[in-house]
Design a protein around this motif. Structure first.
Motif, PDB file in Angstrom:
ATOM      1  N   GLU A 125      37.241  41.445  35.864  1.00 58.30           N
ATOM      2  CA  GLU A 125      38.583  40.851  35.984  1.00 58.30           C
ATOM      3  C   GLU A 125      39.590  41.624  35.132  1.00 58.30           C
ATOM      4  O   GLU A 125      40.685  41.955  35.604  1.00 58.30           O
ATOM      5  CB  GLU A 125      38.579  39.395  35.502  1.00 58.30           C
ATOM      6  CG  GLU A 125      38.041  38.395  36.449  1.00 58.30           C
ATOM      7  CD  GLU A 125      38.119  36.971  35.916  1.00 58.30           C
ATOM      8  OE1 GLU A 125      37.807  36.065  36.697  1.00 58.30           O
ATOM      9  OE2 GLU A 125      38.485  36.753  34.732  1.00 58.30           O
ATOM     10  N   ALA A 132      41.599  36.850  38.829  1.00 59.22           N
ATOM     11  CA  ALA A 132      40.469  35.916  38.871  1.00 59.22           C
ATOM     12  C   ALA A 132      39.622  36.096  40.129  1.00 59.22           C
ATOM     13  O   ALA A 132      38.414  35.838  40.102  1.00 59.22           O
ATOM     14  CB  ALA A 132      40.965  34.474  38.769  1.00 59.22           C
ATOM     15  N   GLY A 135      36.645  38.293  39.442  1.00 56.69           N
ATOM     16  CA  GLY A 135      35.554  37.610  38.743  1.00 56.69           C
ATOM     17  C   GLY A 135      34.787  36.686  39.675  1.00 56.69           C
ATOM     18  O   GLY A 135      33.554  36.644  39.646  1.00 56.69           O
TER      19      GLY A 135
END
Length: 179
Positions: A125, A132, A135
């Motif tokens: 990230e 996000a 991730g």
């Protein structure tokens, strides 16, 4: 008298599989660390120690020492503003630390199982300016490689605890995906 936490059955084979999974989750993030700190082999050594344990080596002072060395590498990266490298090194620390999962029914133990994946996801990230979605995508990859034995061990523990900033959120997301 202090409360005694219930013990969880955890075989050596299960502990080794949890550690193997953690190392597999941390390994891709090594490239982030090694790009930023090419001469620092401490995180790679921590993952290698986790691999050795997963393959049958004993839990040892050497394993713990390599984890601590990778922790120092993470701190040094953080001190010079290399946040992605810091988190990549912490993924290696968590991989080695997975070998020290305690058989106590305590939510904080979930990070021993999922911390390597969460720190690696955070490293990716940060490399992508904090997106996000990156991730979350990495967590889906780690979900796909989680063997049934890791999922079974995870289900014996309470759900991941609150807190822990973004890495804590990633641990809880993966915890939800794997249960």
């Amino acid at each position: 008298m202090a409360d005694v936490l219930p013990s969880i059955d955890l075989s050596d084979r299960e502990l080794r599989e949890v550690t193997r999974y953690a190392a597999a989750c941390a390994r891709p993030a090594l490239a982030i660390f090694e790009h930023a700190r090419p001469r620092d082999e401490r995180p790679r050594a921590a993952i290698a120690a986790a691999d050795e344990f997963a393959e049958g080596a004993k839990r040892s002072k050497a394993l713990r020492d390599r984890a601590w060395a990778a922790q120092r590498a993470a701190r040094e990266a953080r001190e010079v503003g290399l946040s992605a490298a810091d988190n990549a090194a912490l993924a290696a620390v968590a991989a080695a630390g997975a070998a020290f999962l305690h058989p106590l029914s305590k939510a904080t133990q979930v990070k021993h199982i999922l911390g390597a994946a969460a720190y690696a996801a955070r490293a990716f990230e940060l490399l992508a300016d904090g997106k996000a979605v990156i991730g979350a995508g990495y967590l889906r990859q780690t979900e796909s490689i989680a063997p049934p034995i890791v999922r079974d061990v995870l289900k014996r523990y309470p759900n991941a605890p609150s807190g822990g900033a973004r890495v804590g959120e990633l641990v809880r997301q993966l915890d939800f995906l794997l249960r």
